[in-house]
Design an enzyme around this catalytic site. Structure first.
Site, PDB file in Angstrom:
ATOM      1  N   ASP A 113       0.824  -1.206   0.000  1.00  0.00           N
ATOM      2  CA  ASP A 113       0.000   0.000   0.000  1.00  0.00           C
ATOM      3  C   ASP A 113       0.864   1.265   0.000  1.00  0.00           C
ATOM      4  O   ASP A 113       0.613   2.214  -0.732  1.00  0.00           O
ATOM      5  CB  ASP A 113      -0.835  -0.026   1.300  1.00  0.00           C
ATOM      6  CG  ASP A 113      -2.256   0.427   1.075  1.00  0.00           C
ATOM      7  OD1 ASP A 113      -2.565   0.861  -0.038  1.00  0.00           O
ATOM      8  OD2 ASP A 113      -3.048   0.354   2.028  1.00  0.00           O
ATOM      9  N   LYS A 198     -11.383   8.127   8.870  1.00  0.00           N
ATOM     10  CA  LYS A 198     -11.190   8.164   7.423  1.00  0.00           C
ATOM     11  C   LYS A 198      -9.703   8.032   7.111  1.00  0.00           C
ATOM     12  O   LYS A 198      -8.924   8.945   7.310  1.00  0.00           O
ATOM     13  CB  LYS A 198     -11.715   9.462   6.797  1.00  0.00           C
ATOM     14  CG  LYS A 198     -11.827   9.283   5.280  1.00  0.00           C
ATOM     15  CD  LYS A 198     -11.702  10.548   4.489  1.00  0.00           C
ATOM     16  CE  LYS A 198     -10.310  11.044   4.258  1.00  0.00           C
ATOM     17  NZ  LYS A 198      -9.458  10.220   3.378  1.00  0.00           N
ATOM     18  N   GLU A 273      -1.928  17.344  13.957  1.00  0.00           N
ATOM     19  CA  GLU A 273      -0.487  17.033  13.885  1.00  0.00           C
ATOM     20  C   GLU A 273      -0.088  17.272  12.441  1.00  0.00           C
ATOM     21  O   GLU A 273      -0.508  16.546  11.556  1.00  0.00           O
ATOM     22  CB  GLU A 273      -0.235  15.596  14.325  1.00  0.00           C
ATOM     23  CG  GLU A 273       1.179  15.404  14.854  1.00  0.00           C
ATOM     24  CD  GLU A 273       2.124  14.831  13.821  1.00  0.00           C
ATOM     25  OE1 GLU A 273       2.632  15.635  12.996  1.00  0.00           O
ATOM     26  OE2 GLU A 273       2.333  13.618  13.836  1.00  0.00           O
ATOM     27  N   CYS A 307       6.653  13.072   9.278  1.00  0.00           N
ATOM     28  CA  CYS A 307       6.404  14.472   9.637  1.00  0.00           C
ATOM     29  C   CYS A 307       7.554  15.053  10.448  1.00  0.00           C
ATOM     30  O   CYS A 307       7.850  16.233  10.360  1.00  0.00           O
ATOM     31  CB  CYS A 307       5.076  14.615  10.360  1.00  0.00           C
ATOM     32  SG  CYS A 307       4.923  13.465  11.714  1.00  0.00           S
ATOM     33  N   GLU A 405       8.596  21.990   3.661  1.00  0.00           N
ATOM     34  CA  GLU A 405       8.551  20.541   3.855  1.00  0.00           C
ATOM     35  C   GLU A 405       8.393  19.839   2.509  1.00  0.00           C
ATOM     36  O   GLU A 405       7.551  20.220   1.698  1.00  0.00           O
ATOM     37  CB  GLU A 405       7.361  20.177   4.753  1.00  0.00           C
ATOM     38  CG  GLU A 405       7.304  18.695   5.050  1.00  0.00           C
ATOM     39  CD  GLU A 405       6.163  18.329   5.997  1.00  0.00           C
ATOM     40  OE1 GLU A 405       5.061  18.873   5.847  1.00  0.00           O
ATOM     41  OE2 GLU A 405       6.387  17.477   6.871  1.00  0.00           O
TER      42      GLU A 405
HETATM   43  P1  ADP Z   1      -1.230  14.926   1.430  1.00  0.00           P
HETATM   44  O1  ADP Z   1      -1.327  16.153   0.569  1.00  0.00           O
HETATM   45  O2  ADP Z   1       0.150  14.616   1.838  1.00  0.00           O
HETATM   46  O3  ADP Z   1      -1.990  13.727   0.938  1.00  0.00           O
HETATM   47  P2  ADP Z   1      -3.344  15.798   3.151  1.00  0.00           P
HETATM   48  O4  ADP Z   1      -3.224  16.632   4.371  1.00  0.00           O
HETATM   49  O5  ADP Z   1      -4.064  16.400   1.998  1.00  0.00           O
HETATM   50  O6  ADP Z   1      -1.887  15.335   2.805  1.00  0.00           O
HETATM   51  O7  ADP Z   1      -4.045  14.417   3.484  1.00  0.00           O
HETATM   52  C1  ADP Z   1      -4.143  13.854   4.761  1.00  0.00           C
HETATM   53  C2  ADP Z   1      -5.558  13.336   4.957  1.00  0.00           C
HETATM   54  O8  ADP Z   1      -6.451  14.425   4.844  1.00  0.00           O
HETATM   55  C3  ADP Z   1      -6.013  12.299   3.934  1.00  0.00           C
HETATM   56  O9  ADP Z   1      -6.791  11.313   4.603  1.00  0.00           O
HETATM   57  C4  ADP Z   1      -6.876  13.122   3.000  1.00  0.00           C
HETATM   58  O10 ADP Z   1      -7.869  12.374   2.335  1.00  0.00           O
HETATM   59  C5  ADP Z   1      -7.512  14.094   3.967  1.00  0.00           C
HETATM   60  N1  ADP Z   1      -8.032  15.320   3.353  1.00  0.00           N
HETATM   61  C6  ADP Z   1      -7.573  15.969   2.267  1.00  0.00           C
HETATM   62  N2  ADP Z   1      -8.327  17.053   2.007  1.00  0.00           N
HETATM   63  C7  ADP Z   1      -9.299  17.110   2.957  1.00  0.00           C
HETATM   64  C8  ADP Z   1     -10.384  17.998   3.252  1.00  0.00           C
HETATM   65  N3  ADP Z   1     -10.633  19.044   2.502  1.00  0.00           N
HETATM   66  N4  ADP Z   1     -11.142  17.744   4.323  1.00  0.00           N
HETATM   67  C9  ADP Z   1     -10.892  16.682   5.116  1.00  0.00           C
HETATM   68  N5  ADP Z   1      -9.907  15.807   4.887  1.00  0.00           N
HETATM   69  C10 ADP Z   1      -9.109  16.004   3.825  1.00  0.00           C
END
Ligand code: ADP
Length: 511
Positions: A113, A198, A273, A307, A405
């Protein structure tokens, strides 16, 4: 590994293959697996070869509604929040035992994964089981934890009691898929909360397995619900949902900021976080081998998709060049490849998109810093999402590559002349997740540790993470602390109960 039998009807499953057991691929809501309301699925891709190997239910707002309703019922009317801590702890302990018993299989799912090398996935799963065991003990400790409060006014007594905050929504990233789930699920359940989890759309599989593990451990239906899906489609409705009392998020700063803004509407409690650009300060009295080892572990472990990764290294001037030469030498020797292959120390990045992001950042870095080694896709590994271990040197303080980052195996190294300069450069960041210092002088390490503006400080090492100790960031790296007893606080409310013990009239209105 041995194949297991196909899962029961009603479960959405991928049949086992030679190296992979049957996978849970449905949403886990109210104790059972099933398809999304829309009937849609999305593909899970192995980043080592860019091939899809599973299809997972694509949860949306309607599924979040169902999941929150189940969690709400389980919290408002179900047994879980009303059980003793010891009873909840017993379920958590069984979850930890079941995870430990399935370690090899879960670790292999994680490699497919996420891409990480198998020995690192093994650690992740061991840690995941450990987190459940740790919070099993803490759940027991909640029994009888009432605090009497001494009051100055006679004829009143007061106490403070801790209660679960309610329905928690947890949104997690893809870098430690099952461990990040555990950091939120275990303390929330220990506290007596119910939850909708989620996972990241890039790595949903081990989190989905948690549903089956929870059910087998005796967790009542509806207490833990797991909805796989994309951020805007499933994450956003979860953050907006009025039935959710608390949000716990790990991920990027922009998404964290959006979640916090959304949560403000209903004054939901939030813990975040977020990112980091964590420094490691190396003084000249550090044995070179140890410095090289910890710098490499700090940035190349888990492909730098960490992170708290040590992405900025500050080296005392007198050892700057020798250390750089040795570091580059060792970085070039790292075995890169499919995380399933023996001896591999650096797997692919999690996705083609992440690979492109990191490669683009490296190109930008080349315009503002000296490329010491790496800087591209390793030869012969073009089929997967691989990036070479990359070292940059001699950048300016305001260089983009030094400040932002990247979330990849890319480290920036800079010299410093004095302790004060090292501290200033280390703290000159909008992030404050972690920081590390290496020196043979213990008093100097203590001074620097005290001066760091970061939530996690390592002395003479970088990255080792312990379930017992608080984890979280200063500044834009987040709000709140996970792990240890602090992790429990995220999921507990504090209630004061004050009792009047006197029987004579109060005598304010009715004289
Ligand atoms: P990356 O860009 O590294 O994937 P994200 O912070 O976007 O990091 O993703 C971390 C988590 O946040 C994932 O589970 C993603 O599906 C979720 N996520 C992304 N956008 C949203 C949003 N608008 N609202 C809630 N959760 C979100």
């Amino acid at each position: 590994m041995t194949d297991t039998t196909l899962l029961q009807a009603g479960d959405r499953t991928v049949p086992p293959t030679a190296d992979m057991v049957a996978l849970k691929t449905g949403l886990f809501i109210d104790g059972t697996y099933g398809p999304a309301v829309s009937g849609l699925c999305f593909e899970v891709i192995d980043p080592a070869n860019r091939q899809p190997f599973a299809q997972v239910a694509r949860g949306g707002a309607a599924d979040i509604d169902r999941a929150v309703a189940a969690a709400r019922r389980a919290f408002d009317d179900g047994p879980w929040p009303r059980m003793t801590g010891a009873e909840r702890g017993a379920v958590l302990r069984r979850m930890g035992d079941l995870i430990a018993a399935r370690r090899d299989e879960l670790a292999r799912i994680e490699v497919r994964d996420n891409g990480k090398p198998l020995p690192e996935a093994n650690w992740d799963i061991d840690d995941t089981a450990g987190v459940f065991h740790f919070y099993a003990d803490l759940a027991e400790g909640l029994d009888g934890a009432e605090q009497p409060i001494p009051l100055a006014m006679p004829s009143f007594t007061a106490k403070a009691v801790r209660e679960p905050i309610g329905v928690a929504g947890a949104i997690i990233p893809w870098n430690f898929p099952m461990l990040m789930a555990a950091w939120k699920v275990a303390p929330a359940l220990a506290a007596g909360c119910t939850m909708v989890l989620k996972p990241s759309e890039l790595t949903p599989l081990t989190a989905l397995e948690l549903g089956a593990i929870a059910a087998q451990a005796g967790l009542p239906a509806g207490v833990l619900n797991i909805v796989s899906g994309f951020g805007p489609e499933a994450g956003q409705p979860l953050t907006e949902h009025p039935g959710v009392d608390k949000l716990a998020f790990t991920g990027s700063v922009p998404t964290g900021a959006r979640i916090m803004a959304t949560a403000a509407r209903d004054i939901k409690a939030v813990s975040l976080e977020l990112g980091g650009k964590s420094p490691l300060v190396v003084f000249a009295d550090t044995p070179l081998d140890q410095a090289v080892e910890w710098i490499m572990f700090g940035i190349f472990w888990n492909q730098g998709e960490v992170c708290s990764a040590t992405s900025r290294v500050l080296v005392e001037q007198s050892i700057y060049e020798p250390l750089m030469a040795r570091l580059a030498d060792e970085a070039r020797k790292i075995t890169i490849g499919n995380g399933m292959t023996d001896g591999v120390l650096l797997g692919p990045l999690v996705s083609a998109e992440q690979q492109q992001k990191v490669l683009a950042a490296i190109e930008r870095g080349k315009t503002e810093a000296r490329l010491v080694c790496g800087g591209g896709v390793p030869e012969g590994l073009e089929d997967g999402c691989f990036v070479q271990p990359t070292i940059f040197a001699d950048m300016a303080e305001d260089a983009w590559i030094w400040r932002e980052e990247l979330f990849g195996p890319v480290v920036c190294v800079k010299p410093f002349a004095t302790e004060a300069e090292a501290i200033r450069l280390a703290n000159d960041s909008r992030f404050g997740l972690a920081a590390a210092v290496m020196s043979a002088d213990a008093a100097r390490c203590d001074r620097v540790a005290a001066a760091f503006r970061a939530g996690i400080v390592w002395i003479n090492c970088s990255q080792p993470t312990f379930t017992e100790a608080p984890w979280g960031g200063y500044k834009q790296s987040g709000i709140g602390r996970e792990l240890g007893r602090w992790g429990l606080d995220n999921y507990l409310e504090t209630k004061q109960i004050t009792r009047r013990t006197a029987t004579e009239p109060w005598g304010w209105y009715l004289k």
